[in-house]
Motif scaffolding. Sequence first.
Motif, PDB file in Angstrom:
ATOM      1  N   ARG A   1     -36.581  -4.669   0.247  1.00 55.56           N
ATOM      2  CA  ARG A   1     -35.967  -3.690   0.053  1.00 55.56           C
ATOM      3  C   ARG A   1     -36.580  -2.855   1.114  1.00 55.56           C
ATOM      4  O   ARG A   1     -36.096  -3.229   2.306  1.00 55.56           O
ATOM      5  CB  ARG A   1     -35.857  -2.866  -0.520  1.00 55.56           C
ATOM      6  CG  ARG A   1     -34.504  -1.692   0.039  1.00 55.56           C
ATOM      7  CD  ARG A   1     -34.315  -0.330  -0.766  1.00 55.56           C
ATOM      8  NE  ARG A   1     -34.092  -1.025  -2.273  1.00 55.56           N
ATOM      9  CZ  ARG A   1     -32.660  -1.331  -2.860  1.00 55.56           C
ATOM     10  NH1 ARG A   1     -31.370  -1.113  -2.005  1.00 55.56           N
ATOM     11  NH2 ARG A   1     -32.029  -1.662  -4.210  1.00 55.56           N
ATOM     12  N   SER A   2     -37.969  -2.881   1.205  1.00 55.54           N
ATOM     13  CA  SER A   2     -38.948  -2.456   2.245  1.00 55.54           C
ATOM     14  C   SER A   2     -38.887  -3.690   3.891  1.00 55.54           C
ATOM     15  O   SER A   2     -38.726  -3.195   4.689  1.00 55.54           O
ATOM     16  CB  SER A   2     -40.335  -2.309   2.252  1.00 55.54           C
ATOM     17  OG  SER A   2     -40.895  -2.347   3.284  1.00 55.54           O
ATOM     18  N   ASP A   3     -38.645  -5.016   3.307  1.00 51.89           N
ATOM     19  CA  ASP A   3     -38.720  -5.780   4.873  1.00 51.89           C
ATOM     20  C   ASP A   3     -37.293  -5.648   5.159  1.00 51.89           C
ATOM     21  O   ASP A   3     -37.237  -5.352   6.520  1.00 51.89           O
ATOM     22  CB  ASP A   3     -38.600  -7.454   4.077  1.00 51.89           C
ATOM     23  CG  ASP A   3     -40.331  -7.884   3.239  1.00 51.89           C
ATOM     24  OD1 ASP A   3     -40.572  -7.165   4.123  1.00 51.89           O
ATOM     25  OD2 ASP A   3     -39.847  -8.882   3.083  1.00 51.89           O
ATOM     26  N   TRP A   4     -36.352  -5.205   4.578  1.00 53.85           N
ATOM     27  CA  TRP A   4     -35.196  -5.099   4.533  1.00 53.85           C
ATOM     28  C   TRP A   4     -34.827  -3.387   5.641  1.00 53.85           C
ATOM     29  O   TRP A   4     -34.310  -4.001   7.112  1.00 53.85           O
ATOM     30  CB  TRP A   4     -34.377  -4.833   3.738  1.00 53.85           C
ATOM     31  CG  TRP A   4     -32.451  -4.577   4.301  1.00 53.85           C
ATOM     32  CD1 TRP A   4     -32.446  -3.481   4.266  1.00 53.85           C
ATOM     33  CD2 TRP A   4     -31.737  -5.122   5.088  1.00 53.85           C
ATOM     34  NE1 TRP A   4     -30.649  -2.933   4.088  1.00 53.85           N
ATOM     35  CE2 TRP A   4     -30.497  -4.891   5.201  1.00 53.85           C
ATOM     36  CE3 TRP A   4     -31.369  -6.785   4.813  1.00 53.85           C
ATOM     37  CZ2 TRP A   4     -29.131  -5.009   6.100  1.00 53.85           C
ATOM     38  CZ3 TRP A   4     -30.756  -7.481   5.922  1.00 53.85           C
ATOM     39  CH2 TRP A   4     -29.955  -6.454   6.091  1.00 53.85           C
ATOM     40  N   TRP A   5     -35.268  -3.036   5.361  1.00 56.89           N
ATOM     41  CA  TRP A   5     -35.889  -1.270   6.200  1.00 56.89           C
ATOM     42  C   TRP A   5     -36.614  -1.627   7.847  1.00 56.89           C
ATOM     43  O   TRP A   5     -36.009  -1.433   8.343  1.00 56.89           O
ATOM     44  CB  TRP A   5     -36.621  -0.624   5.214  1.00 56.89           C
ATOM     45  CG  TRP A   5     -35.298   0.307   4.422  1.00 56.89           C
ATOM     46  CD1 TRP A   5     -34.077  -0.393   3.876  1.00 56.89           C
ATOM     47  CD2 TRP A   5     -36.383   1.047   2.761  1.00 56.89           C
ATOM     48  NE1 TRP A   5     -33.683   0.666   2.751  1.00 56.89           N
ATOM     49  CE2 TRP A   5     -34.929   1.345   2.494  1.00 56.89           C
ATOM     50  CE3 TRP A   5     -37.165   2.067   2.855  1.00 56.89           C
ATOM     51  CZ2 TRP A   5     -34.572   1.810   1.107  1.00 56.89           C
ATOM     52  CZ3 TRP A   5     -36.777   2.703   2.328  1.00 56.89           C
ATOM     53  CH2 TRP A   5     -36.045   2.737   0.998  1.00 56.89           C
ATOM     54  N   GLN A   6     -37.882  -2.661   7.202  1.00 59.24           N
ATOM     55  CA  GLN A   6     -38.053  -3.198   8.750  1.00 59.24           C
ATOM     56  C   GLN A   6     -37.265  -3.406   9.468  1.00 59.24           C
ATOM     57  O   GLN A   6     -37.693  -3.392  10.473  1.00 59.24           O
ATOM     58  CB  GLN A   6     -39.753  -3.515   8.413  1.00 59.24           C
ATOM     59  CG  GLN A   6     -40.981  -2.430   6.982  1.00 59.24           C
ATOM     60  CD  GLN A   6     -40.953  -1.136   8.021  1.00 59.24           C
ATOM     61  OE1 GLN A   6     -40.843  -1.236   9.254  1.00 59.24           O
ATOM     62  NE2 GLN A   6     -40.344  -0.334   6.985  1.00 59.24           N
ATOM     63  N   LEU A   7     -36.849  -4.517   8.794  1.00 62.54           N
ATOM     64  CA  LEU A   7     -35.990  -5.727  10.248  1.00 62.54           C
ATOM     65  C   LEU A   7     -35.349  -4.772  10.326  1.00 62.54           C
ATOM     66  O   LEU A   7     -34.579  -4.712  12.045  1.00 62.54           O
ATOM     67  CB  LEU A   7     -35.391  -6.141   9.239  1.00 62.54           C
ATOM     68  CG  LEU A   7     -34.463  -7.082   9.664  1.00 62.54           C
ATOM     69  CD1 LEU A   7     -35.671  -8.342  11.308  1.00 62.54           C
ATOM     70  CD2 LEU A   7     -33.965  -8.240   8.845  1.00 62.54           C
TER      71      LEU A   7
END
Length: 366
Positions: A76-82
């Motif tokens: 989810r953190s990767d998604w938010w950063q993307l």
Amino acid sequence: MTCDVYNQAYLALDKLISRNSDILPTLVRAAFHDCVGASCDGCMNFDDPHNAGLSDAIEVIDQIFEGKGFDQVMSRSDWWQLAAHVALIRGGLNQGCDHHAHCTFFELQFSYGRKDCSTSPVHRHVDDAGSAHGDYEEVWRVLHGNFGLDHHEVVALLGAHSLGGADRAASGFNYDWQEDSLVFDNQYFKNLITLPYQVEDVSTEPINGSPAPLDSPHLYQFTSPVPHNKSLEVLMLNTDMALLKDIRSLKDDDDAFTGVTTCKMGKKARQLVEDKPAKVRKCNDAPTAPLVYKFAEDLEFFYETFTTAYWKMVSHGNEENLNVPSRGDCGHCIPEGAFCVAGFEKSGQCCPGSQCVKHKCTSQYY
């Protein structure tokens, strides 16, 4: 992560921003608040006043995250950063490129591998994002303390305030930082230098059209009209103004910032309050003022410094885990099918094998 997965995820977020451009600044802000604390970890406390106004945007992108199966291929953190990565690129493109060749842009490489907290997307503790009522010492405490930024990088990272603004219903403050709040450029620094800011107490301003409560505490910010449109006002918070002027924020007996600021004008100390206007322009310059002037005059230098600071932020607590999609074959350019503006360099251009035609990256005419 393969380039196919990355491109699909980028396109899903890009389409969201095309449908709802107002979400763009909030996605960048959410990336910062995800990373404050121990690490970027896909978790936030949405009851924390620091995170006010973020929950709706997170809910929207998380519906895509889970609905399209991206939760199976990234954290989810990767998604938010993307989401913030795509938003920054869209913000840069919103400058426009009048001469259609070699327009200044930034180099931004997406990375993945962040670890979510066990209760993602929420946690109950409060991460210390600092106080907007503070001064430069408060900015340094948060940004150097969390991400190890140096002074150049601290000033540059606050340049993200070119995007978006304050919401009375969220933070209590009012107005955008610049006239076009969807453009990521160096206008924030130009405004700091050129606009005639004055202290304003916005605590009595309406909230969503309704009168503010009579017992609202004072809420001081710096406000200025836009020169060619006197009916439009823009803001700077204490923490913004402290980059240019050597202001000090006062605290109460509980060691909390009051919002009231002082500065020296020459050798004389003055309190900056609304009912006794003292032009902040007369305050002595802050030690970081030369950086404000440099970023204002040199967009490329600002972008270079910002991306260095931004990388330290988005990798926080995950430095040993991060990789780039397909060993760097993607994640640094605009994928086919996404919005583009012809003429930008670096991460503002279409990926190899495609070109920008009618604001869309396509391989059809390549």
